[in-house]
Write a protein that holds these residues in place. Structure first.
Motif, PDB file in Angstrom:
ATOM      1  N   GLY A 241       0.805  -1.224   0.000  1.00  0.00           N
ATOM      2  CA  GLY A 241       0.000   0.000   0.000  1.00  0.00           C
ATOM      3  C   GLY A 241       0.830   1.262   0.000  1.00  0.00           C
ATOM      4  O   GLY A 241       0.275   2.369  -0.100  1.00  0.00           O
ATOM      5  N   ALA A 242       2.142   1.153   0.096  1.00  0.00           N
ATOM      6  CA  ALA A 242       2.991   2.349   0.209  1.00  0.00           C
ATOM      7  C   ALA A 242       3.949   2.500  -0.969  1.00  0.00           C
ATOM      8  O   ALA A 242       4.888   3.299  -0.898  1.00  0.00           O
ATOM      9  CB  ALA A 242       3.781   2.287   1.514  1.00  0.00           C
ATOM     10  N   VAL A 243       3.706   1.771  -2.041  1.00  0.00           N
ATOM     11  CA  VAL A 243       4.631   1.819  -3.180  1.00  0.00           C
ATOM     12  C   VAL A 243       4.584   3.206  -3.830  1.00  0.00           C
ATOM     13  O   VAL A 243       3.521   3.718  -4.173  1.00  0.00           O
ATOM     14  CB  VAL A 243       4.276   0.728  -4.211  1.00  0.00           C
ATOM     15  CG1 VAL A 243       5.127   0.883  -5.467  1.00  0.00           C
ATOM     16  CG2 VAL A 243       4.484  -0.651  -3.593  1.00  0.00           C
ATOM     17  N   ALA A 244       5.758   3.808  -3.997  1.00  0.00           N
ATOM     18  CA  ALA A 244       5.836   5.170  -4.532  1.00  0.00           C
ATOM     19  C   ALA A 244       5.987   5.201  -6.048  1.00  0.00           C
ATOM     20  O   ALA A 244       5.887   6.264  -6.653  1.00  0.00           O
ATOM     21  CB  ALA A 244       7.017   5.906  -3.881  1.00  0.00           C
ATOM     22  N   ASN A 245       6.241   4.045  -6.656  1.00  0.00           N
ATOM     23  CA  ASN A 245       6.402   4.003  -8.115  1.00  0.00           C
ATOM     24  C   ASN A 245       5.481   2.943  -8.728  1.00  0.00           C
ATOM     25  O   ASN A 245       5.953   1.953  -9.307  1.00  0.00           O
ATOM     26  CB  ASN A 245       7.860   3.759  -8.507  1.00  0.00           C
ATOM     27  CG  ASN A 245       8.427   2.469  -7.939  1.00  0.00           C
ATOM     28  OD1 ASN A 245       7.853   1.903  -7.001  1.00  0.00           O
ATOM     29  ND2 ASN A 245       9.532   2.001  -8.491  1.00  0.00           N
ATOM     30  N   PRO A 246       4.160   3.132  -8.608  1.00  0.00           N
ATOM     31  CA  PRO A 246       3.244   2.093  -9.106  1.00  0.00           C
ATOM     32  C   PRO A 246       3.355   1.874 -10.610  1.00  0.00           C
ATOM     33  O   PRO A 246       2.996   0.810 -11.097  1.00  0.00           O
ATOM     34  CB  PRO A 246       1.866   2.642  -8.717  1.00  0.00           C
ATOM     35  CG  PRO A 246       2.062   4.108  -8.534  1.00  0.00           C
ATOM     36  CD  PRO A 246       3.455   4.279  -8.030  1.00  0.00           C
ATOM     37  N   GLY A 247       3.865   2.851 -11.351  1.00  0.00           N
ATOM     38  CA  GLY A 247       4.010   2.694 -12.794  1.00  0.00           C
ATOM     39  C   GLY A 247       5.356   2.145 -13.219  1.00  0.00           C
ATOM     40  O   GLY A 247       5.759   2.308 -14.376  1.00  0.00           O
ATOM     41  N   ARG A 248       6.054   1.485 -12.303  1.00  0.00           N
ATOM     42  CA  ARG A 248       7.399   0.984 -12.609  1.00  0.00           C
ATOM     43  C   ARG A 248       7.353  -0.063 -13.717  1.00  0.00           C
ATOM     44  O   ARG A 248       6.341  -0.725 -13.925  1.00  0.00           O
ATOM     45  CB  ARG A 248       8.027   0.390 -11.345  1.00  0.00           C
ATOM     46  CG  ARG A 248       7.312  -0.833 -10.812  1.00  0.00           C
ATOM     47  CD  ARG A 248       7.818  -1.222  -9.436  1.00  0.00           C
ATOM     48  NE  ARG A 248       7.118  -2.385  -8.896  1.00  0.00           N
ATOM     49  CZ  ARG A 248       5.943  -2.332  -8.311  1.00  0.00           C
ATOM     50  NH1 ARG A 248       5.292  -1.179  -8.201  1.00  0.00           N
ATOM     51  NH2 ARG A 248       5.381  -3.440  -7.846  1.00  0.00           N
ATOM     52  N   THR A 249       8.502  -0.218 -14.372  1.00  0.00           N
ATOM     53  CA  THR A 249       8.605  -1.234 -15.414  1.00  0.00           C
ATOM     54  C   THR A 249       8.783  -2.608 -14.757  1.00  0.00           C
ATOM     55  O   THR A 249       9.159  -2.689 -13.575  1.00  0.00           O
ATOM     56  CB  THR A 249       9.809  -0.946 -16.333  1.00  0.00           C
ATOM     57  OG1 THR A 249      11.000  -0.955 -15.548  1.00  0.00           O
ATOM     58  CG2 THR A 249       9.663   0.415 -17.008  1.00  0.00           C
ATOM     59  N   PRO A 250       8.551  -3.684 -15.497  1.00  0.00           N
ATOM     60  CA  PRO A 250       8.631  -5.024 -14.882  1.00  0.00           C
ATOM     61  C   PRO A 250      10.004  -5.338 -14.287  1.00  0.00           C
ATOM     62  O   PRO A 250      10.098  -6.135 -13.347  1.00  0.00           O
ATOM     63  CB  PRO A 250       8.320  -5.960 -16.055  1.00  0.00           C
ATOM     64  CG  PRO A 250       7.509  -5.139 -16.992  1.00  0.00           C
ATOM     65  CD  PRO A 250       8.027  -3.740 -16.885  1.00  0.00           C
ATOM     66  N   ASP A 251      11.062  -4.734 -14.809  1.00  0.00           N
ATOM     67  CA  ASP A 251      12.388  -5.056 -14.262  1.00  0.00           C
ATOM     68  C   ASP A 251      12.810  -4.107 -13.143  1.00  0.00           C
ATOM     69  O   ASP A 251      13.917  -4.217 -12.621  1.00  0.00           O
ATOM     70  CB  ASP A 251      13.450  -5.058 -15.376  1.00  0.00           C
ATOM     71  CG  ASP A 251      13.535  -3.731 -16.098  1.00  0.00           C
ATOM     72  OD1 ASP A 251      12.582  -2.943 -15.975  1.00  0.00           O
ATOM     73  OD2 ASP A 251      14.543  -3.481 -16.784  1.00  0.00           O
ATOM     74  N   GLU A 252      11.946  -3.179 -12.778  1.00  0.00           N
ATOM     75  CA  GLU A 252      12.264  -2.274 -11.665  1.00  0.00           C
ATOM     76  C   GLU A 252      11.635  -2.782 -10.382  1.00  0.00           C
ATOM     77  O   GLU A 252      10.528  -3.318 -10.392  1.00  0.00           O
ATOM     78  CB  GLU A 252      11.742  -0.861 -11.946  1.00  0.00           C
ATOM     79  CG  GLU A 252      12.586  -0.086 -12.931  1.00  0.00           C
ATOM     80  CD  GLU A 252      12.035   1.323 -13.160  1.00  0.00           C
ATOM     81  OE1 GLU A 252      12.824   2.202 -13.484  1.00  0.00           O
ATOM     82  OE2 GLU A 252      10.809   1.538 -13.004  1.00  0.00           O
ATOM     83  N   LYS A 253      12.349  -2.577  -9.280  1.00  0.00           N
ATOM     84  CA  LYS A 253      11.791  -2.923  -7.982  1.00  0.00           C
ATOM     85  C   LYS A 253      10.803  -1.850  -7.519  1.00  0.00           C
ATOM     86  O   LYS A 253      10.889  -0.695  -7.950  1.00  0.00           O
ATOM     87  CB  LYS A 253      12.913  -3.049  -6.952  1.00  0.00           C
ATOM     88  CG  LYS A 253      13.747  -4.316  -7.084  1.00  0.00           C
ATOM     89  CD  LYS A 253      14.732  -4.401  -5.927  1.00  0.00           C
ATOM     90  CE  LYS A 253      15.429  -5.741  -5.902  1.00  0.00           C
ATOM     91  NZ  LYS A 253      16.338  -5.863  -4.745  1.00  0.00           N
ATOM     92  N   ALA A 254       9.915  -2.251  -6.639  1.00  0.00           N
ATOM     93  CA  ALA A 254       9.026  -1.270  -6.011  1.00  0.00           C
ATOM     94  C   ALA A 254       9.849  -0.403  -5.064  1.00  0.00           C
ATOM     95  O   ALA A 254      10.741  -0.882  -4.369  1.00  0.00           O
ATOM     96  CB  ALA A 254       7.934  -1.986  -5.242  1.00  0.00           C
ATOM     97  N   ARG A 255       9.546   0.896  -5.073  1.00  0.00           N
ATOM     98  CA  ARG A 255      10.231   1.841  -4.177  1.00  0.00           C
ATOM     99  C   ARG A 255       9.240   2.288  -3.109  1.00  0.00           C
ATOM    100  O   ARG A 255       8.142   2.745  -3.424  1.00  0.00           O
ATOM    101  CB  ARG A 255      10.750   3.037  -4.981  1.00  0.00           C
ATOM    102  CG  ARG A 255      11.319   4.173  -4.134  1.00  0.00           C
ATOM    103  CD  ARG A 255      12.069   5.177  -4.997  1.00  0.00           C
ATOM    104  NE  ARG A 255      11.358   5.538  -6.208  1.00  0.00           N
ATOM    105  CZ  ARG A 255      10.437   6.496  -6.304  1.00  0.00           C
ATOM    106  NH1 ARG A 255      10.117   7.205  -5.238  1.00  0.00           N
ATOM    107  NH2 ARG A 255       9.835   6.753  -7.446  1.00  0.00           N
TER     108      ARG A 255
END
Lengths: 348, 145
Positions: A241-255
């Protein structure tokens, strides 16, 4: 003027010109200034461009305040301020060049540059004058790692002058006494650190930490960022619920920024009593065993050195000293990260 | 004809001896290494220019080991160190610079070099960045025809 002094002056001119131009761009936007304090480091932060400010400050918001400081870091969004692109010719003799960047770092002159040209990212340091700069072609195109660990190179350059090493590792602890947790990508370091933070451990860092090279090393928090893959996110709905980059690419980690996580004890510093090398074992339960310092050094130093890019021998030597001061362990992680966090209590 | 001599590549490589292994990092290739066995003593003698024959002789003397085997190990290790750019040909050799031979406190074990290359792969995954020589940043150079 000696030949060497002339060369230094020649090298300094393009760095100082770039920093002067960034100062002008910053003043033209109204000249807002804040103080960034990370352990013993204190620096004035001057950001020109609202989008750049919004991108760079979330991971360091915990360390921003008002007040004076000796050094200054400029960050300028060229697209927003109209600052012209940097000179296309590489203005300094580069110590090396890899596929990512041009780079220059000379502790004697105090001059540093890093350029990732196709991303439009230029970093300048006139360390003797205490002036550094991060010129961004377009804030909207910043890679996510610059949002997760903003100013990491500038912070690294300033830290070295104070005997502090930015290191690619997590720092978790209990009662102010902690461990450095390190390991290559996929080792389970991040998930274990997140599990520990969710289990009541103190956490000063998940990915990059400032380590003071003292008899008992001290970890100073720099960024309040957790970077997690899908398995790590599944630990708790609080994380997802706290992910700051919901539009990240598949190879990026959640921030995730830790201050957005209720109940997580993000602390500014921990004294470090052990270095633990994480690895996924696939076994049901976590086991911990002593390892040689060479194995620990191989886990800690190469990724730190390559990510920081410059001053590599200097960083290597400081990491040798830090590893030499600490008992070193392998942590063969079991399948349950929360159980692994519990097992790590044996090291604190 | 004098034997060619070799030396540690101090420009691109950092190294440190920890107990029974030497940790080496090649900054240029992105590869890092663990040198085990008697490798630490071979590496120590490469701090000054030394040829393969002299290297084998020095290490054999330190361990009191079979000179033929150690000579073969020295030649093989040098080939590997040169291939990984951990050692380089020396420009000059001066016998006065040679590292002192000392008595080893453990039995001889052939040197073994473990190679770790996951960072090299990470570096290679990133596209090459450059700017067009005339247009400058942010224009990429044209692809070769």
């Amino acid at each position: 003027m000696t030949g060497s002094a002339a060369a230094d002056a020649s090298a300094a001119a393009p760095v100082r010109a770039a920093l002067d131009a960034m100062d002008s761009a910053w003043r033209a936007t109204g000249g807002r200034e804040r103080r960034l304090t990370l352990g013993p480091l204190s620096v004035r932060l001057r950001i020109a461009g609202d989008a750049l400010d919004a991108a760079l400050t979330p991971a360091i918001a915990h360390a921003l305040s008002e007040g004076p400081a000796d050094a200054v870091i400029y960050a300028v969004d060229a697209a927003a301020t109209g600052m012209p692109p940097p000179p296309r010719a590489w203005p300094l003799p580069a110590l090396g060049r890899d596929d990512l960047a041009h780079q220059h770092f000379d502790p004697e002159t105090g001059l540093a540059m890093l350029a990732d040209i196709s991303r439009g990212l230029w970093r300048y340091g006139d360390l003797a004058a205490g002036r550094l700069g991060f010129l961004v072609g377009d804030a909207a195109a910043l890679p996510d790692w610059d949002l997760a660990a903003p100013f990491r190179h500038e912070i690294d350059w300033l830290a070295r002058a104070q005997g502090i090493q930015l290191s690619h590792s997590a720092a978790i602890g209990r009662g102010g006494r902690g461990i450095l947790l390190t390991g290559p990508g996929g080792s389970g370091k991040s998930t274990t650190a997140a599990a520990a933070a969710l289990s009541g451990w103190q956490i000063a860092a998940e990915d990059f930490v400032l380590i003071e090279d003292a008899e008992t090393p001290v970890a100073h928090a720099a960024f309040d960022t957790l970077k997690l893959g899908d398995f790590g996110l599944s630990l708790s709905a609080r994380l997802s619920g706290a992910v700051a980059n919901p539009g990240r690419t598949p190879d990026e980690k959640a921030r995730i920024h830790m201050r957005a996580l209720p109940g997580v004890d993000f602390v500014p510093r921990l004294s470090i009593g052990a270095l633990a090398v994480a690895r996924v074992s696939g076994a049901p339960r976590t086991t911990i065993r002593p390892i040689g310092k060479g194995e620990a050094m191989r886990a800690l130093a190469p990724s730190t050195i390559f990510l920081l890019k410059v001053g590599r021998e200097d960083a290597f030597r400081r990491l040798v000293r830090i590893v030499g001061r600490l008992p070193t362990y392998a942590v063969d992680l079991g399948r349950d990260p929360l159980e692994a966090a519990e097992a790590l209590q044996a090291l604190t | 004809m004098d034997e060619p001599t070799y030396i540690q590549n101090r420009k691109d490589v950092s190294a440190e001896v920890f107990d029974a292994e030497v940790v080496l990092v090649n900054f240029t290739t992105g590869r890092y290494f663990a040198l085990r066995g008697a490798g630490a003593r071979f590496w120590a003698h490469l701090a000054a220019p030394i040829g393969a024959q002299a290297l084998g002789a020095a290490v054999a003397a330190e361990f009191g080991a079979d000179a033929v085997q150690v000579q073969a190990d020295a030649a093989a290790l040098l080939d590997t160190l040169l291939a990984e750019a951990l050692a380089v040909p020396a420009e000059t050799a001066d016998a006065a610079d040679a590292i002192a031979v000392r008595t080893a406190d453990a039995p001889y074990a052939p040197p073994a070099l473990d190679v770790f290359d996951e960072l090299e792969e990470l570096i290679a995954l990133d596209p090459i960045h450059d700017a067009d020589a005339d247009a400058g940043w942010p224009v990429r150079p044209a692809a070769p025809e």
